[in-house]
Design a protein around this motif. Sequence first.
Motif, PDB file in Angstrom:
ATOM      1  N   ASN A 119       0.814  -1.201   0.000  1.00  0.00           N
ATOM      2  CA  ASN A 119       0.000   0.000   0.000  1.00  0.00           C
ATOM      3  C   ASN A 119       0.856   1.263   0.000  1.00  0.00           C
ATOM      4  O   ASN A 119       0.638   2.167  -0.797  1.00  0.00           O
ATOM      5  CB  ASN A 119      -0.886  -0.038   1.239  1.00  0.00           C
ATOM      6  CG  ASN A 119      -2.157   0.716   1.002  1.00  0.00           C
ATOM      7  OD1 ASN A 119      -2.575   0.864  -0.136  1.00  0.00           O
ATOM      8  ND2 ASN A 119      -2.757   1.193   2.069  1.00  0.00           N
ATOM      9  N   SER A 178       8.257   1.041  -5.726  1.00  0.00           N
ATOM     10  CA  SER A 178       6.797   1.046  -5.770  1.00  0.00           C
ATOM     11  C   SER A 178       6.300   2.241  -6.562  1.00  0.00           C
ATOM     12  O   SER A 178       5.244   2.186  -7.174  1.00  0.00           O
ATOM     13  CB  SER A 178       6.197   0.960  -4.382  1.00  0.00           C
ATOM     14  OG  SER A 178       6.559   2.072  -3.649  1.00  0.00           O
ATOM     15  N   ALA A 179       7.104   3.333  -6.591  1.00  0.00           N
ATOM     16  CA  ALA A 179       6.690   4.457  -7.440  1.00  0.00           C
ATOM     17  C   ALA A 179       6.704   4.039  -8.897  1.00  0.00           C
ATOM     18  O   ALA A 179       5.801   4.379  -9.663  1.00  0.00           O
ATOM     19  CB  ALA A 179       7.618   5.647  -7.218  1.00  0.00           C
ATOM     20  N   ASP A 185       3.666   2.017  -9.517  1.00  0.00           N
ATOM     21  CA  ASP A 185       2.488   2.890  -9.650  1.00  0.00           C
ATOM     22  C   ASP A 185       2.454   3.491 -11.033  1.00  0.00           C
ATOM     23  O   ASP A 185       1.433   3.542 -11.696  1.00  0.00           O
ATOM     24  CB  ASP A 185       2.563   4.045  -8.645  1.00  0.00           C
ATOM     25  CG  ASP A 185       2.215   3.589  -7.244  1.00  0.00           C
ATOM     26  OD1 ASP A 185       1.726   2.454  -7.112  1.00  0.00           O
ATOM     27  OD2 ASP A 185       2.451   4.359  -6.297  1.00  0.00           O
ATOM     28  N   PHE A 186       3.617   3.940 -11.443  1.00  0.00           N
ATOM     29  CA  PHE A 186       3.692   4.625 -12.725  1.00  0.00           C
ATOM     30  C   PHE A 186       3.298   3.700 -13.872  1.00  0.00           C
ATOM     31  O   PHE A 186       2.492   4.051 -14.729  1.00  0.00           O
ATOM     32  CB  PHE A 186       5.106   5.153 -12.925  1.00  0.00           C
ATOM     33  CG  PHE A 186       5.430   5.469 -14.338  1.00  0.00           C
ATOM     34  CD1 PHE A 186       4.785   6.504 -14.987  1.00  0.00           C
ATOM     35  CD2 PHE A 186       6.351   4.711 -15.049  1.00  0.00           C
ATOM     36  CE1 PHE A 186       5.060   6.776 -16.296  1.00  0.00           C
ATOM     37  CE2 PHE A 186       6.613   4.981 -16.351  1.00  0.00           C
ATOM     38  CZ  PHE A 186       5.969   6.022 -16.979  1.00  0.00           C
ATOM     39  N   ASP A 225      -0.401   2.961 -13.801  1.00  0.00           N
ATOM     40  CA  ASP A 225      -1.162   4.091 -14.337  1.00  0.00           C
ATOM     41  C   ASP A 225      -1.035   4.168 -15.846  1.00  0.00           C
ATOM     42  O   ASP A 225      -1.995   4.402 -16.558  1.00  0.00           O
ATOM     43  CB  ASP A 225      -0.617   5.404 -13.767  1.00  0.00           C
ATOM     44  CG  ASP A 225      -1.252   5.713 -12.428  1.00  0.00           C
ATOM     45  OD1 ASP A 225      -1.915   4.803 -11.900  1.00  0.00           O
ATOM     46  OD2 ASP A 225      -1.080   6.841 -11.937  1.00  0.00           O
ATOM     47  N   SER A 226       0.200   3.961 -16.295  1.00  0.00           N
ATOM     48  CA  SER A 226       0.447   4.208 -17.709  1.00  0.00           C
ATOM     49  C   SER A 226      -0.218   3.185 -18.591  1.00  0.00           C
ATOM     50  O   SER A 226      -0.656   3.490 -19.683  1.00  0.00           O
ATOM     51  CB  SER A 226       1.945   4.194 -17.979  1.00  0.00           C
ATOM     52  OG  SER A 226       2.581   5.036 -17.056  1.00  0.00           O
ATOM     53  N   GLN A 279       8.875   8.433 -19.015  1.00  0.00           N
ATOM     54  CA  GLN A 279       8.881   9.527 -18.052  1.00  0.00           C
ATOM     55  C   GLN A 279      10.276  10.118 -18.081  1.00  0.00           C
ATOM     56  O   GLN A 279      11.266   9.382 -18.092  1.00  0.00           O
ATOM     57  CB  GLN A 279       8.660   8.975 -16.634  1.00  0.00           C
ATOM     58  CG  GLN A 279       7.259   8.633 -16.324  1.00  0.00           C
ATOM     59  CD  GLN A 279       6.495   9.826 -15.780  1.00  0.00           C
ATOM     60  OE1 GLN A 279       6.689  10.937 -16.244  1.00  0.00           O
ATOM     61  NE2 GLN A 279       5.655   9.601 -14.831  1.00  0.00           N
TER      62      GLN A 279
END
Lengths: 856, 164
Positions: free
Chosen positions: A172, A198-199, A202-203, A206-207, A385
């Motif tokens: 989480n 974890s970032a 997440d990325f 999302d992507s 990114q």
Amino acid sequence: MIEIARNVDPDYRAQFEAVPTADPRMETLRQLLVSREISELSRVTHLLNEPEQLAAAVGDVLPGAAARAPHSQLGEALAPAVERAVQRSIQKSPRTLTDILYPVFLPAIRKSIGEKIDQTFQSLNETLRHIFTWHGLKWRLEAWRTGASFSEVVLKHSLVYRVEHAFLIHRNSGLLIAHVTADNATSEDPQLISSMLSAIQDFVKDSFNEKEQSGLDTIRFGDLRLWSEVGPSATLVSVIRGNPPEELHEIVRDVLLRIHEGSSQALVDFDGDSSQLAGVEAQLQTCVELKQEGSNAGFPWLVAASALLLLSLAGGWFFLSWQSGQRWQTYVSRLETEPGIIVAEQHVSGGQFYIAGLRDPLAADPQSLLSGTEVDPAQVHSQWQFYQSLEPEFVLKRLTASLAPPETVRLSIVNDRIIAEGEAPESWIDRARVAAQQLSAGGPVFDISGVRDVSPEVREAERWQAYVSRLETQLGIVVAEQKIRDGQFYIAGLRDPLGTDPQSLLSGTQVDPARVHSQWQFYQSLEPEFVLKRLTASLYPPDTVRLSIVNDRIVAEGEAPDTWIDRARAAARQLSAGGPEFDISKVRDVSPEARAAEHWQYYVSRLEAQPGIIVAQQTVRGGHFYISGLRDPLAADPQALLSGTKVDPARVHSQWQFYQSLDPKFVVKRLTASLTPPKSVQLSIIQGRIVVVGEAPANWINRARAAAEQLSADGVVLDVSQLRELDLVELNHLRQAIQTTDIFFSSGKVVPGPEQMPVLDRLADQIKEFAQSARKSGVTARFMLTGHSDATGRETANASISAARAEAVRALLNKRGVAPELLLVRGAGTFEPAVPENSQAGSSTNRRVSITVNLD
Amino acid sequence: MLQKKICMVGGFAVGKTSLVRRFVQSIFSETYLTTVGVKIDKKSVALPDKTVDLILWDLAGEDDIGSFRVSYVRGATGLVLVVDGTRAATLAVALTLRERVEAEFGAMPFVLLFNKSDLADRWAISDGEINELRQRGWQIYLTSALSGEQVDDAFRQLALMVTK
Ligand SMILES: Nc1nc2c(ncn2[C@@H]2O[C@H](COP(=O)(O)OP(=O)(O)OP(=O)(O)O)[C@@H](O)[C@H]2O)c(=O)[nH]1
Ligand SMILES: [Mg+2]
């Protein structure tokens, strides 16, 4: 007993037919003793004889029986039948079985194909390497012994890997729960790494709109692989160096499972305090103990076999996509080696390629790297990114941009450190120091110790010395002394006036001229170059004489009048004392007459080359020049051509007759003057023919045609076939409107009544608009105002009334801003009535001024 | 080991990255390099009874709420809301971002920073406005990443709030 037998089996009955049955007591006894058994037996017999009933009965007990049978025997007994059954089913319709197996195998197959291919290639490479080695022989033996394929054995032995780190990350929050390291493996701050991983997840999620559960599987950084296994509350990321076998996934997954089982509540409640989960570290430890030796787990034969089955079914399709996949992989591995690019994830699905990651804005553009890879860019979906790479080259680029080092400083990369060397002002060194401090957090070392601080004084002194040594190498300058005192520069010496000005040499040296104090004494340098300059200045050699330096001697060559030769000789004598030798022996004496005749000939040949000029004859007599011939008025003026030829105009006597040259160039000039072609027309000469191209009003075209006819008599071609009539389409309705306008008059009046004023206003506007648009197209519009009268009265009076009406309208239009030169006036009297002149209406309609539009 | 995930939230160029750098590395730079995606830093804060590692997620500033990647905030225990005191509009941005986060993950402790307090002559937020927000019981700091003023205080306060 016999009876029983008889009832059970018909054969028996026949056999015992001889036994008497008639004894009624016997019968009764039998009834008493076994009547129940008899009926039961006959029911069973019946059952056995009726196949349908037997089938139903066996069917009832079969499942139970099979379950109770000894497994090995049952399996063996059933195998041939089942095999045949499956065979039949496939022969009949392969689809059925495929449909049945589809949901079971598809996920496994998908995964296995990839892994299998990976492994096959690994093994191929390895096989080639090991085939002739001692290992190779040993492994062949092992393959023969165990019945495994050779490549499989090679694969098993050549996978070398080590799990160096294991991170347990809270799903989480991305916070680190636990981290273990293999012996002597190093890493940066594991807490930061955990959050960054974890970032990235997440990325990517999302992507690519990935579903919640599926995490990022694998990230590769060169030799390192990050494998992540996602559990309900925590993700286990293992950092593996080398080439791990796919089975390792299973093992890692297992560890994660056990951690979840053991501490599930603590994982759910985790709020950043990892002391509650101290136990998991020991479990993680089992992961980092994994190395190559641990990879002997069995090969998933079943899955692989099914994969191969499907593989052969999908043969053709697979080859194609495999090929493009290979190309894709080549591209990906190229990206991976590209500095400043980190491939976070890539996958191929449905023939499309997906890739995501980070790139430094200064790195190569991943898109541009596609070219030449044969991967179809339309199938590539990238998500990049930007990030700032800390690789030294990129940091160097950024530093160069942000610090703008002075020219005296050189930045370079040495062993991953960025080194600045050279000299810089203190202010720059301070800025560099700040940058170096900032970089120290994670970036490469920025070493500025090699930059010397230069004080402005030292810098200036260096520049001054550079200036002085420049002066010293200069010919015609002798530096006697120089010094620096209190920031001022002093210099003294000798200079030749013809040498370079020391002051002018200051420019570009960055020495402040205001602080330079010079004392120069003039002297005459005897170096040949200076003597040459002085001679050139004092002797004024004519153009025909060339002075040059040959082996330190000054040599004059060419032709000159005897007066000049005398002066040169005198100069040569003067020089002989100490100076270089001046050799004039190669200068020929030329008489002025011969020179003048040469000039004249040059002038004549120049005239002859001139178009539009024909020289008929020319002579030179008694120092005078005579010439006669023809010239086109548009040709160059022969008189003007005299200038610059050194022929004395006073001695030239010319007789020129005008003629019209038929040289196309002249014809074009004449045509341009006489026809005044509109801007939309171009005259050009193509292979001796004059070609007119463009658009022009009809009457101009007519004039051009007439000219062409005339010219053809002289043998000049004027091609007007490419002329098109100017089509002012957009003006046509305006023209129409103007031409259908009439200004009406009362009987006997030459000024229109007030009711005509709005008509005149509108007409004026239309005329102006038309004239302007026409001008834009390069033609001039003119408007003919024709006055008319009715038939009453005398003809002469009518004629003058009609002209007066046209004049009145011209004046009124002029008053409304129409340029008078565009308006032509004409009186038509009664000769052009609009309607027959025999009624009241006829007369009033004919008293008018009508307008026609002409273009030229 | 006690860790807390903290997110830096606020508009474009309000000084989130600068505040983190001031707090973590004690440096400041005039040059503006906009953050792309997210940048993560760590700083240990010693509190009276324990030490907490703040894992600081510095998110890209978004003035357009639509493009804010709220998923980066998942699992955070606290927010640092940053406003540029010289641009009044960034207050509304910060407050809207907070609402967005709360809608997604529920209420969480936060400190509100009016940054760039060293630029007094261009200050665009009235004292009245700040007081009114204080009335709501919010923890508000006038910080300067340039001078370092109030930066440590603000982060320390948030550390206390998230460890309570
Ligand atoms: N004078 C002054 N300038 C500041 C202060 N904080 C930040 N700045 C400047 O404001 C600009 C933006 O700062 P950043 O920290 O990059 O802003 P950010 O919020 O991270 O921006 P994004 O990442 O684009 O959202 C930079 O030029 C900083 O030097 C401050 O307290 N005082
Ligand atoms: Mg930023």
